[in-house]
Design an enzyme around this catalytic site. Structure first.
Site, PDB file in Angstrom:
ATOM      1  N   ARG A  75       0.775  -1.249   0.000  1.00 14.02           N
ATOM      2  CA  ARG A  75       0.000   0.000   0.000  1.00 14.02           C
ATOM      3  C   ARG A  75       0.807   1.301   0.000  1.00 14.02           C
ATOM      4  NH1 ARG A  75      -4.367  -2.565  -1.790  1.00 14.02           N
ATOM      5  NH2 ARG A  75      -5.564  -3.689  -0.219  1.00 14.02           N
ATOM      6  N   ASN A  85       0.079  -1.850  -7.460  1.00 15.40           N
ATOM      7  CA  ASN A  85      -1.108  -0.981  -7.437  1.00 15.40           C
ATOM      8  C   ASN A  85      -1.060  -0.042  -6.237  1.00 15.40           C
ATOM      9  OD1 ASN A  85      -1.553  -3.133  -5.663  1.00 15.40           O
ATOM     10  ND2 ASN A  85      -3.767  -3.103  -5.953  1.00 15.40           N
ATOM     11  N   HIS A 129      -3.938 -10.962 -13.417  1.00 22.51           N
ATOM     12  CA  HIS A 129      -5.233 -10.907 -12.746  1.00 22.51           C
ATOM     13  C   HIS A 129      -6.256 -11.105 -13.856  1.00 22.51           C
ATOM     14  CE1 HIS A 129      -8.135  -8.940  -9.764  1.00 22.51           C
ATOM     15  NE2 HIS A 129      -8.835  -8.964 -10.894  1.00 22.51           N
ATOM     16  N   ASP A 147      -2.318 -13.055  -1.401  1.00 23.77           N
ATOM     17  CA  ASP A 147      -3.018 -11.850  -1.874  1.00 23.77           C
ATOM     18  C   ASP A 147      -3.346 -10.957  -0.679  1.00 23.77           C
ATOM     19  OD1 ASP A 147      -4.233  -9.958  -3.464  1.00 23.77           O
ATOM     20  OD2 ASP A 147      -6.020 -11.143  -3.893  1.00 23.77           O
ATOM     21  N   PHE A 161     -12.761  -4.411  -1.745  1.00 23.34           N
ATOM     22  CA  PHE A 161     -12.405  -5.818  -1.903  1.00 23.34           C
ATOM     23  C   PHE A 161     -11.099  -6.096  -1.150  1.00 23.34           C
ATOM     24  CE2 PHE A 161     -14.835  -5.174  -5.879  1.00 23.34           C
ATOM     25  CZ  PHE A 161     -15.640  -6.310  -5.889  1.00 23.34           C
ATOM     26  N   GLY A 162     -10.992  -7.272  -0.515  1.00 25.23           N
ATOM     27  CA  GLY A 162      -9.680  -7.667   0.005  1.00 25.23           C
ATOM     28  C   GLY A 162      -9.712  -8.259   1.393  1.00 25.23           C
TER      29      GLY A 162
END
Length: 422
Positions: free
Chosen positions: A63, A93, A177, A303, A321-322
């Site tokens: 992150r 990302n 992905h 993940d 999401f996550g």
């Protein structure tokens, strides 16, 4: 020179668990023998403990930069060490996406905060969302572990084809992905009875499998090493199996949550069960397990996707999401797969150490003389409850909180340095 002597270990060495001592001198493993009696600065009695290579996770999200309220490289890497991991691959990302030389160099500098070995993915395309390819050759020279647009499928077949050719030319890896955005259709949960019960927009399985089928044909044509991230469907397993039988250079990973949970576990609107790809049906889950056991699926990857609490407490429609997973991965897999005799301890360790390292050409995942002393010491007999307050990650978004598991990580070493101790 600093020396550490680990005595009486149940050592995972040469693909089997043996009783052995191990000597670390500075940052390297220098001796492995039944009995080592040399003097050492520190002696660790590992009697009845497993001493394994540091675990390897090729799929994490740390992150930073851009979303440090969710996680930082420091907190993420400390969480990884708590989970027994010593080498991870961080997805690109972040904000900004490191899709150019300057931002990628900056990302590598930031990664130096890590207490473990944090390797860096580069994006396949600009901003991970455009059709223009990133400067693949330049980013490979800077040390990109592999290339991925994780979080986004590459919908344009020509873009994917061109990316494969260029990634193959630099002898790197494309980690995909697989998600057709049009078939994904802004869904939040797997298509099926649970989605219908809650009246939620659904994600069709073909969002994964249609793009996967296309990519496998392109991979056959280009010869690139094509790696499938977080496989989630029964048909996906079948496609990978057929592709391997046809000699296509494909590998894939599966997450603990897709192995351990299905959408039938969702009994209320709790976004701790919201991840992408979503939890699929019980049939999908069983086929993923079969694929893992028969070698179709090559490795386990977490993940690890931490979020702040207010980003996960708004139900399926509005939450991110996550799932955070790097601290719970080994204990969950050991408890649910090894303790129940679904697989052997050696099989699990291979899937979480040597196999991912081998496939991505990493110097990791194996205990041998001359290797970096990247190790984890695990008490397989120790049961404990997964608790939020024990997480080092900033993200506590896990559906496994409250579960009783075995396999407590006691210590983790990176290059002979203790980076986690209970």
């Amino acid at each position: 020179m600093t020396t550490i002597l680990i005595k009486n270990a149940n050592l995972f060495y040469a693909k089997q668990v043996i009783k052995s001592d191990l000597l670390i001198e500075d940052d390297k493993i220098t001796q492995i023998a039944d009995e080592i009696n040399e003097r050492a600065d520190k002696i660790i009695d590992a009697d009845n403990k497993l001493v394994a290579p540091g675990l390897v996770d090729v799929h994490v999200h740390f992150r930073e930069p851009g979303q440090v309220h969710k996680e930082t490289i420091l907190t993420g890497s400390k969480a990884a060490a708590h989970g027994g991991f010593t080498t991870v691959g961080a997805m690109p990302n972040v904000i900004p996406v490191p899709d150019n030389v300057d931002d990628f160099k900056n990302q590598l500098e930031l990664n130096k905060q890590s207490v473990i070995k944090t390797l860096q993915y580069a994006p396949v395309t600009m901003n991970e969302t455009e059709d223009k390819l990133s400067p693949i050759e330049d980013l490979a020279k800077l040390g990109a572990m592999a290339f991925s647009n994780d979080g986004h499928g590459i919908n344009n077949a020509k873009t994917m084809f061109d990316a494969m050719l260029r990634i193959k030319a630099v002898n790197s890896h494309l980690a995909a992905h697989v998600e057709d955005q049009n078939l994904f259709n802004k869904g939040v949960i797997n298509a099926g009875p649970v989605a219908e019960e809650f009246g939620l927009p659904a994600i069709e399985r073909v969002a994964e499998t249609s793009q996967l089928a296309r990519d496998l044909i392109l991979a056959k044509e280009t010869g690139v090493h094509y790696h499938v991230c977080h496989l989630s469907t029964a048909d996906g397993v079948k496609l990978i199996r057929m592709a391997k039988d046809a000699g296509i250079n494909v590998t894939c990973e599966v997450t603990p949550h897709h192995l351990l949970l299905s959408d039938s576990n969702i009994i209320k609107d709790d976004a701790n069960y919201k991840m992408n790809p979503p939890l699929r049906s019980e049939n999908d889950r069983r086929d993923l397990i079969d694929g893992l056991l028969d070698g179709t699926i090559d490795m386990i990857a977490t993940d690890h996707a931490p979020h702040a609490e207010n980003e996960k407490n708004q139900g399926f429609l509005k939450s991110a999401f996550g799932i955070t997973g790097i601290e719970t991965s080994f204990p969950l897999m050991y408890s649910r797969f090894v303790k129940t005799s679904l697989m052997s301890l050696e099989q699990l360790l291979e899937l979480m150490t040597n196999k991912p390292a081998q496939i991505f050409n990493l110097s990791a995942g194996e205990i041998k003389i001359g290797a970096d002393a990247d190790l984890t010491i695990i008490d397989l007999n120790k049961s404990f409850e997964i608790k939020k307050e024990d997480f080092i990650s900033k993200g506590m978004n896990s559906p496994f909180i409250g579960q009783e598991v075995y396999g407590q990580i006691q210590k983790t070493f990176v290059k002979g340095q203790e980076v986690y101790s209970i």
